[in-house]
Design an enzyme around this catalytic site. Sequence first.
Site, PDB file in Angstrom:
ATOM      1  N   HIS A 212      36.830  -2.060  -2.078  1.00 40.41           N
ATOM      2  CA  HIS A 212      36.365  -2.967  -1.273  1.00 40.41           C
ATOM      3  C   HIS A 212      37.037  -4.402  -1.875  1.00 40.41           C
ATOM      4  O   HIS A 212      37.712  -4.367  -2.915  1.00 40.41           O
ATOM      5  CB  HIS A 212      34.911  -3.419  -1.828  1.00 40.41           C
ATOM      6  CG  HIS A 212      34.725  -2.898  -3.528  1.00 40.41           C
ATOM      7  ND1 HIS A 212      34.843  -1.891  -3.955  1.00 40.41           N
ATOM      8  CD2 HIS A 212      34.688  -3.812  -4.556  1.00 40.41           C
ATOM      9  CE1 HIS A 212      34.672  -1.904  -5.362  1.00 40.41           C
ATOM     10  NE2 HIS A 212      34.670  -3.382  -5.528  1.00 40.41           N
TER      11      HIS A 212
ATOM     12  N   HIS B 274      36.629  -8.426  -2.738  1.00 40.57           N
ATOM     13  CA  HIS B 274      35.428  -9.360  -2.913  1.00 40.57           C
ATOM     14  C   HIS B 274      36.267 -10.773  -2.568  1.00 40.57           C
ATOM     15  O   HIS B 274      37.403 -11.060  -2.556  1.00 40.57           O
ATOM     16  CB  HIS B 274      35.624 -10.012  -4.443  1.00 40.57           C
ATOM     17  CG  HIS B 274      35.085  -8.685  -5.391  1.00 40.57           C
ATOM     18  ND1 HIS B 274      33.991  -8.677  -6.138  1.00 40.57           N
ATOM     19  CD2 HIS B 274      35.775  -7.356  -5.951  1.00 40.57           C
ATOM     20  CE1 HIS B 274      33.901  -7.506  -7.002  1.00 40.57           C
ATOM     21  NE2 HIS B 274      34.959  -6.738  -6.791  1.00 40.57           N
TER      22      HIS B 274
HETATM   23  P1  5GP Z   1      34.183  -3.655  -8.633  1.00 42.13           P
HETATM   24  O1  5GP Z   1      33.934  -3.958 -10.126  1.00 42.13           O
HETATM   25  O2  5GP Z   1      34.189  -2.246  -8.246  1.00 42.13           O
HETATM   26  O3  5GP Z   1      35.379  -4.448  -8.392  1.00 42.13           O
HETATM   27  O4  5GP Z   1      32.965  -4.395  -7.793  1.00 42.13           O
HETATM   28  C1  5GP Z   1      31.705  -3.893  -7.398  1.00 42.13           C
HETATM   29  C2  5GP Z   1      30.815  -5.039  -6.982  1.00 42.13           C
HETATM   30  O5  5GP Z   1      29.792  -4.366  -6.482  1.00 42.13           O
HETATM   31  C3  5GP Z   1      30.351  -5.687  -8.220  1.00 42.13           C
HETATM   32  O6  5GP Z   1      30.630  -7.096  -7.860  1.00 42.13           O
HETATM   33  C4  5GP Z   1      28.879  -5.568  -8.336  1.00 42.13           C
HETATM   34  O7  5GP Z   1      28.405  -6.697  -8.705  1.00 42.13           O
HETATM   35  C5  5GP Z   1      28.519  -5.212  -6.951  1.00 42.13           C
HETATM   36  N1  5GP Z   1      27.525  -3.940  -6.916  1.00 42.13           N
HETATM   37  C6  5GP Z   1      27.239  -3.198  -7.843  1.00 42.13           C
HETATM   38  N2  5GP Z   1      26.209  -2.387  -7.464  1.00 42.13           N
HETATM   39  C7  5GP Z   1      25.713  -3.138  -6.259  1.00 42.13           C
HETATM   40  C8  5GP Z   1      24.738  -2.891  -5.444  1.00 42.13           C
HETATM   41  O8  5GP Z   1      23.801  -2.014  -5.328  1.00 42.13           O
HETATM   42  N3  5GP Z   1      24.723  -3.640  -4.196  1.00 42.13           N
HETATM   43  C9  5GP Z   1      25.458  -4.549  -3.896  1.00 42.13           C
HETATM   44  N4  5GP Z   1      25.356  -5.257  -2.756  1.00 42.13           N
HETATM   45  N5  5GP Z   1      26.478  -4.647  -4.726  1.00 42.13           N
HETATM   46  C10 5GP Z   1      26.463  -4.160  -5.769  1.00 42.13           C
END
Ligand code: 5GP
Length: 145
Positions: free
Chosen positions: A107, A109
């Site tokens: 993903h 951001h």
């Molecule tokens: P990463 O740490 O993998 O780059 O980002 C994961 C993102 O997913 C984080 O910014 C976190 O806040 C978001 N996130 C975690 N759980 C959920 C969820 O259940 N729903 C949504 N919409 N975002 C989530």
Amino acid sequence: MTLHADYDPDNIFAKILRGDMPSVKVYEDEIALAFMDVFPQSEGHTLVVPKHVQARNFLDMPTLKLGAYMERVQTVARAVEKAMTPDGVVVTQFNGAPAGQTVFHLHFHIIPRWKDKGLAGHAAGQMADMGELQAIADKIRAKLG
Ligand code: 5GP
């Protein structure tokens, strides 16, 4: 979770893509789904997830599918910028837990930034109010070109 591991089909974003978990959607087509981050680092923090791939991170993403996906990332980033009118926009992603990744489906951001406002913690803090996220998603959706 190491950088190289098997794709977990039950990760949170896989569940959202299957419709097994709810999300506040901004954009969806056959290539990607964009939805609001529930722990937003700033107002308008949006995630763009590729569909129909088992890519844990950017390094795993099939190269031939990358171009179409990145077009969606840009489409959504432009709409976020138009809707939120920030001073800057961070477009970023993390590969592997030591790099900051917490959900292991690729993903990007999209994080609006304002000169006079700090950032909330990454994947931390209080879950956002769903009504507020829906209102922001509506604003962003209205700016999709
Ligand atoms: P990463 O740490 O993998 O780059 O980002 C994961 C993102 O997913 C984080 O910014 C976190 O806040 C978001 N996130 C975690 N759980 C959920 C969820 O259940 N729903 C949504 N919409 N975002 C989530």
